[in-house]
Scaffold this motif. Structure first.
Motif, PDB file in Angstrom:
ATOM      1  N   LEU A  82       0.820  -1.215   0.000  1.00 53.01           N
ATOM      2  CA  LEU A  82       0.000   0.000   0.000  1.00 53.01           C
ATOM      3  C   LEU A  82       0.852   1.263   0.000  1.00 53.01           C
ATOM      4  O   LEU A  82       0.426   2.291  -0.516  1.00 53.01           O
ATOM      5  CB  LEU A  82      -0.940   0.010   1.209  1.00 53.01           C
ATOM      6  N   ASN A  83       2.027   1.189   0.560  1.00 52.04           N
ATOM      7  CA  ASN A  83       2.844   2.386   0.732  1.00 52.04           C
ATOM      8  C   ASN A  83       4.132   2.383  -0.076  1.00 52.04           C
ATOM      9  O   ASN A  83       5.006   3.207   0.162  1.00 52.04           O
ATOM     10  CB  ASN A  83       3.141   2.580   2.224  1.00 52.04           C
ATOM     11  N   SER A  84       4.234   1.494  -1.047  1.00 53.24           N
ATOM     12  CA  SER A  84       5.488   1.378  -1.796  1.00 53.24           C
ATOM     13  C   SER A  84       5.683   2.481  -2.825  1.00 53.24           C
ATOM     14  O   SER A  84       6.796   2.785  -3.193  1.00 53.24           O
ATOM     15  CB  SER A  84       5.574   0.015  -2.478  1.00 53.24           C
ATOM     16  N   GLY A  85       4.620   3.053  -3.333  1.00 57.59           N
ATOM     17  CA  GLY A  85       4.752   4.085  -4.346  1.00 57.59           C
ATOM     18  C   GLY A  85       4.855   3.530  -5.760  1.00 57.59           C
ATOM     19  O   GLY A  85       4.827   4.281  -6.725  1.00 57.59           O
ATOM     20  N   ASP A  86       4.991   2.212  -5.927  1.00 61.60           N
ATOM     21  CA  ASP A  86       5.098   1.673  -7.288  1.00 61.60           C
ATOM     22  C   ASP A  86       3.832   0.935  -7.740  1.00 61.60           C
ATOM     23  O   ASP A  86       3.835   0.262  -8.762  1.00 61.60           O
ATOM     24  CB  ASP A  86       6.332   0.784  -7.445  1.00 61.60           C
ATOM     25  N   LEU A  87       2.747   1.082  -6.999  1.00 61.11           N
ATOM     26  CA  LEU A  87       1.423   0.574  -7.369  1.00 61.11           C
ATOM     27  C   LEU A  87       1.366  -0.928  -7.604  1.00 61.11           C
ATOM     28  O   LEU A  87       0.585  -1.417  -8.408  1.00 61.11           O
ATOM     29  CB  LEU A  87       0.901   1.312  -8.612  1.00 61.11           C
ATOM     30  N   ASP A  88       2.180  -1.697  -6.879  1.00 55.54           N
ATOM     31  CA  ASP A  88       2.177  -3.149  -7.065  1.00 55.54           C
ATOM     32  C   ASP A  88       1.215  -3.856  -6.115  1.00 55.54           C
ATOM     33  O   ASP A  88       1.261  -5.064  -5.969  1.00 55.54           O
ATOM     34  CB  ASP A  88       3.584  -3.730  -6.921  1.00 55.54           C
ATOM     35  N   PHE A  89       0.301  -3.116  -5.514  1.00 58.00           N
ATOM     36  CA  PHE A  89      -0.690  -3.694  -4.611  1.00 58.00           C
ATOM     37  C   PHE A  89      -1.546  -4.729  -5.348  1.00 58.00           C
ATOM     38  O   PHE A  89      -1.932  -4.525  -6.490  1.00 58.00           O
ATOM     39  CB  PHE A  89      -1.593  -2.583  -4.047  1.00 58.00           C
ATOM     40  N   GLU A  90      -1.804  -5.845  -4.676  1.00 60.94           N
ATOM     41  CA  GLU A  90      -2.657  -6.885  -5.264  1.00 60.94           C
ATOM     42  C   GLU A  90      -3.641  -7.405  -4.219  1.00 60.94           C
ATOM     43  O   GLU A  90      -3.400  -7.326  -3.019  1.00 60.94           O
ATOM     44  CB  GLU A  90      -1.817  -8.024  -5.823  1.00 60.94           C
ATOM     45  N   VAL A 115     -11.710  -2.661  -7.623  1.00 56.63           N
ATOM     46  CA  VAL A 115     -11.489  -2.786  -6.182  1.00 56.63           C
ATOM     47  C   VAL A 115     -10.024  -2.504  -5.850  1.00 56.63           C
ATOM     48  O   VAL A 115      -9.712  -1.731  -4.945  1.00 56.63           O
ATOM     49  CB  VAL A 115     -11.926  -4.177  -5.667  1.00 56.63           C
ATOM     50  N   ARG A 116      -9.104  -3.103  -6.592  1.00 65.41           N
ATOM     51  CA  ARG A 116      -7.674  -2.947  -6.344  1.00 65.41           C
ATOM     52  C   ARG A 116      -7.242  -1.476  -6.424  1.00 65.41           C
ATOM     53  O   ARG A 116      -6.604  -0.954  -5.520  1.00 65.41           O
ATOM     54  CB  ARG A 116      -6.878  -3.777  -7.363  1.00 65.41           C
ATOM     55  N   VAL A 117      -7.631  -0.805  -7.493  1.00 68.99           N
ATOM     56  CA  VAL A 117      -7.248   0.597  -7.674  1.00 68.99           C
ATOM     57  C   VAL A 117      -7.931   1.475  -6.622  1.00 68.99           C
ATOM     58  O   VAL A 117      -7.334   2.424  -6.102  1.00 68.99           O
ATOM     59  CB  VAL A 117      -7.565   1.064  -9.113  1.00 68.99           C
ATOM     60  N   GLY A 118      -9.155   1.138  -6.277  1.00 72.46           N
ATOM     61  CA  GLY A 118      -9.867   1.904  -5.254  1.00 72.46           C
ATOM     62  C   GLY A 118      -9.171   1.867  -3.906  1.00 72.46           C
ATOM     63  O   GLY A 118      -9.134   2.878  -3.193  1.00 72.46           O
ATOM     64  N   VAL A 119      -8.619   0.723  -3.537  1.00 74.90           N
ATOM     65  CA  VAL A 119      -7.871   0.632  -2.272  1.00 74.90           C
ATOM     66  C   VAL A 119      -6.678   1.581  -2.313  1.00 74.90           C
ATOM     67  O   VAL A 119      -6.413   2.317  -1.356  1.00 74.90           O
ATOM     68  CB  VAL A 119      -7.384  -0.813  -1.994  1.00 74.90           C
TER      69      VAL A 119
END
Length: 193
Positions: free
Chosen positions: A78-86, A164-168
């Motif tokens: 969530l806080n990495s800055g590189d948008l790799d959240f899954e 959902v992913r982008v919304g988080v």
């Protein structure tokens, strides 16, 4: 910090062994909600909510270790800055029905997590986030979804999961802006050039 989520079925099986009240997708949804609302939310407080049992039991210890790894990886993503959240969902080779059911469970967990997070009312959220959260709650409450047209349903599922992913990520950014510039990955750099 490691941003790799534990494998879906590793967590799912561990939770089943300890007869937890939540699925792997639900516990991830809960973690995402509490962290997107407050990235200082204590991992131990989250674990108390999602896992009950004798601390001396081997399977409880295993589940706690996996949940700790899940929580830390989620916070890092969530806080990495590189948008790799899954999202923690079954692998793509699983049936579409299983993936849809897991996404709904994830959304239910997210709604539960917001209640745990300390959010007093939806009005405390920025308007865009509030609208998105209301959509997530509806997805979680939708009941069984029709997946008879495989191609169309698969496309709809992937679009919904991406929504959902982008919304988080957007909620997390609105409530707790990432400090510093986003980092470009090699793939992003190649697209720019």
């Amino acid at each position: 910090m490691d941003t790799q989520l534990p494998e879906f079925y590793t967590i799912e099986d561990s939770l089943l062994r300890v007869e937890a009240d939540f699925t792997a997708s639900e516990v991830h949804g809960i973690a995402c909600a509490v962290l997107a609302f407050n990235n200082q939310y204590a991992e131990k407080a989250w674990q108390v909510q999602v896992l009950k049992g004798d601390a001396q039991d081997f399977y409880i210890q295993e589940a706690r270790r996996l949940l700790k790894q899940l929580f830390k990886a989620t916070l890092a993503q969530l806080n990495s800055g590189d948008l790799d959240f899954e999202l923690l969902l079954p692998p793509e080779q699983d049936s579409l029905e299983a993936q849809v059911a897991a996404l709904q469970k994830w959304c239910q967990g997210f709604a539960f997590g917001l209640a745990l997070s300390g959010l007093k009312t939806m009005q405390d959220l920025p308007e865009d986030t509030r609208d998105w959260v209301q959509d997530v709650v509806k997805i979680g409450a939708a009941g069984e979804m029709d997946v008879h047209d495989e191609d169309e349903s698969e496309t709809a599922f992937f679009e919904l999961a991406e929504f959902v992913r982008v919304g988080v990520l957007l909620m997390n950014e609105e409530l707790q802006p990432v400090r510093g510039r986003p980092q470009l990955t090699e793939t992003s750099q190649e697209l720019i050039e």
